[in-house]
Design an enzyme around this catalytic site. Structure first.
Site, short mmCIF file in Angstrom:
data_model
loop_
_atom_site.label_atom_id
_atom_site.label_comp_id
_atom_site.label_asym_id
_atom_site.label_seq_id
_atom_site.Cartn_x
_atom_site.Cartn_y
_atom_site.Cartn_z
N HIS A 1 -12.77 3.35 0.15
CA HIS A 1 -12.83 2.41 1.29
C HIS A 1 -13.58 1.14 0.91
O HIS A 1 -14.10 0.44 1.79
CB HIS A 1 -13.57 3.01 2.52
CG HIS A 1 -12.86 4.16 3.17
ND1 HIS A 1 -13.53 5.23 3.70
CD2 HIS A 1 -11.54 4.40 3.39
CE1 HIS A 1 -12.66 6.08 4.23
NE2 HIS A 1 -11.44 5.59 4.04
N ARG B 1 -10.56 16.77 6.85
CA ARG B 1 -11.36 17.12 5.67
C ARG B 1 -12.74 17.61 6.10
O ARG B 1 -13.33 17.05 7.03
CB ARG B 1 -11.52 15.92 4.75
CG ARG B 1 -10.24 15.55 4.00
CD ARG B 1 -10.39 14.28 3.20
NE ARG B 1 -9.47 13.26 3.65
CZ ARG B 1 -9.59 11.96 3.39
NH1 ARG B 1 -10.61 11.53 2.67
NH2 ARG B 1 -8.71 11.11 3.84
N ARG C 1 -2.68 -2.20 -3.34
CA ARG C 1 -3.88 -1.37 -3.16
C ARG C 1 -3.78 -0.21 -4.15
O ARG C 1 -2.78 0.52 -4.17
CB ARG C 1 -3.91 -0.81 -1.73
CG ARG C 1 -5.06 0.13 -1.56
CD ARG C 1 -5.08 0.74 -0.18
NE ARG C 1 -6.27 1.56 -0.07
CZ ARG C 1 -6.31 2.70 0.61
NH1 ARG C 1 -5.25 3.14 1.22
NH2 ARG C 1 -7.42 3.38 0.67
N ASN D 1 0.86 -1.17 0.00
CA ASN D 1 0.00 0.00 0.00
C ASN D 1 0.91 1.22 0.00
O ASN D 1 1.52 1.55 1.01
CB ASN D 1 -0.88 -0.04 1.27
CG ASN D 1 -1.83 1.13 1.34
OD1 ASN D 1 -1.81 2.02 0.50
ND2 ASN D 1 -2.67 1.13 2.36
N GLU E 1 -8.26 -4.55 5.53
CA GLU E 1 -8.19 -4.34 4.07
C GLU E 1 -7.08 -5.18 3.45
O GLU E 1 -7.20 -5.66 2.33
CB GLU E 1 -7.97 -2.85 3.79
CG GLU E 1 -9.21 -2.03 4.10
CD GLU E 1 -8.93 -0.56 4.35
OE1 GLU E 1 -8.38 -0.24 5.43
OE2 GLU E 1 -9.25 0.26 3.48
#
Ligand code: ADP
Length: 425
Positions: A204, A265, A115, A36, A409
């Site tokens: 996600h 964010r 990923r 990743n 994940e």
């Protein structure tokens, strides 16, 4: 007794299983190296795709600076070492290969799973990486300028070093490709979608898929017969509506800025604010970009930190802005969950995951308290119990179920890469 199994791939891969020695499993040539890549970091795990065991983990940080370093963890062994010039992703992978070789783990890798953040409309499935796929990932960088170029750097570095191993891309957007037009289209001129791909993609995906699959196991039903709302709450946050096992709506959009309030964010705001900032307050577009992505959310409102744990502490100590930031955060999560009501005729339950979803009793409690109309009621003691990797149902007996399920994940990436190479569904 030894059995020899031939795994399907262009280059035959041999897997040895010794039924008498469990420990030998780590030497089987069927582990997946999951990579990743971020712009300045690289996370890497060596995973048994069948049971999700993490055999080895590495984290390279501060890439492209002279402070670049890499940390390894294998069982009790922990090691941190500086990276050598040019301090890039390839230097990080070279360093971890040296470690893997030293630990005799190198030959247990059968493939690399990457990923990749943005797969656009083209990639809704795990994909074997070819030159053409790399070109597409590069083209999609216009939709994910911070992520896809870094993912590609990781792919190129891994290809150079593991030239004889298959490389698989698992896209963060793939799970949401099942959304219907009414969910993924913005109310903008249709030509912007057709000509420029401006639509909701969602992110996600691997996390939402993993926790829904596990919630289905808890219910002992096939995922295809289950309806869930899944809340991934970490530094980035998103909620997905999963109907009959498929994503039918999600809160993140064209970019990972839409929807919920996040660590730094803003989530969704009135787009008119951007014009106001530029025209009335003299912001440049670059400044607006930084404001919305890096200076807003929990950090922006609290003026303190983006870290939920620290905010909970500050809030308990009486800090008003920390309290306000958490109130807005939880209210917006509850509102987003309620906004998915039109997706379902029936709902099996709600799932919390991600660093906050898995650990914050406070956030979960606040969210459930605002969803009593949907028949969610918190079991306080069960909620208190679910943290630090502990999963469970945190709702009362009469409530609609609500589970905490730690996400994984990396395991999804390893499992899907392995299944693709073995031709499994
Ligand atoms: P990322 O999106 O970067 O992967 P994570 O999923 O690791 O982030 O989530 C990080 C968030 O989880 C941080 O806001 C952190 O404070 C929060 N968190 C971790 N542990 C706890 C805890 N015990 N209580 C509350 N929040 C927590």
């Amino acid at each position: 007794m030894k059995t020899l199994k031939q795994i399907k791939y262009q280059t035959p891969i041999l897997a040895y299983t010794d039924v008498n020695l469990n420990t030998q499993i780590i030497y089987m040539k069927n582990n997946i190296l999951v990579i990743n890549c971020g712009s300045s970091s690289l996370k890497c795990s060596l995973i048994n795709p069948v049971n999700g065991d993490i055999i080895f983990f590495a984290l390279a940080e501060k890439l492209f600076t002279q402070d670049a370093l890499i940390s390894f963890k294998q069982g009790e062994i922990k090691q941190t070492t500086p990276l050598i010039s040019p301090y890039d992703h390839q230097a990080a992978i070279q360093s971890l290969v040296a470690f893997l070789t030293q630990q005799s783990l190198h030959s247990s890798i059968c493939a690399i799973g990457h990923r990749v953040v943005h797969g656009g409309e083209k990639y809704s499935q795990p994909t074997l990486i070819s030159e053409q796929v790399k070109t597409s990932i590069n083209e999609l960088a216009k939709l994910a300028p911070l992520h896809n170029p870094a993912n590609l750097q990781g792919i190129n570095a891994a290809e150079t070093i593991f030239s004889n191993l298959p490389q698989v891309a698992i896209f963060d957007t793939a799970f949401h490709q099942s959304m219907p037009e009414k969910a993924f289209l913005y109310a903008l001129p249709y030509s912007l979608y057709k000509e420029h791909g401006i639509r909701k993609y969602g992110f996600h995906g691997t996390s939402h898929y993993f926790v829904c699959k596990n919630a289905a196991k808890i219910l002992d039903k096939p995922l295809e017969q289950c309806n869930f709302i899944s809340a991934h709450l970490g530094n980035g946050c998103s909620i997905s509506a999963v109907k009959n096992g498929k994503s039918v709506d999600t809160s993140l959009g064209l970019t990972p800025l839409e929807g919920l309030m996040m660590g730094t964010r803003s989530g969704s705001i009135d787009p008119g604010i951007i014009f106001h900032l530029v025209e009335q307050l003299g912001y440049s577009l670059e400044q607006v970009n930084i404001l919305l992505n890096k200076e807003s959310g929990l950090l922006g409102v609290s003026q303190l930190t983006n870290d939920c744990r620290e905010l909970e502490q500050a809030s308990a100590d009486g800090n008003d802005l920390a309290q306000l930031a958490l109130q807005i955060f939880c209210y917006r999560i509850a509102k987003m969950i309620a906004s998915f009501v039109p997706c379902f005729m029936q709902l099996d339950g709600l799932i919390f995951t991600g660093g906050i979803g898995e650990n914050s009793q406070f956030v979960r409690s606040q969210v459930l308290a605002q969803l009593s109309l949907l028949n969610f009621t918190e079991d306080q003691s069960a909620n208190q119990h679910c943290r630090f990797g502990q999963s469970g149902n945190i709702s009362t007996e009469n409530s609609r179920p609500c589970w905490v399920i730690p996400t994984n994940e990396e395991w999804v990436i390893a499992e899907q890469s392995y299944q693709l190479l073995n031709g499994a569904k």
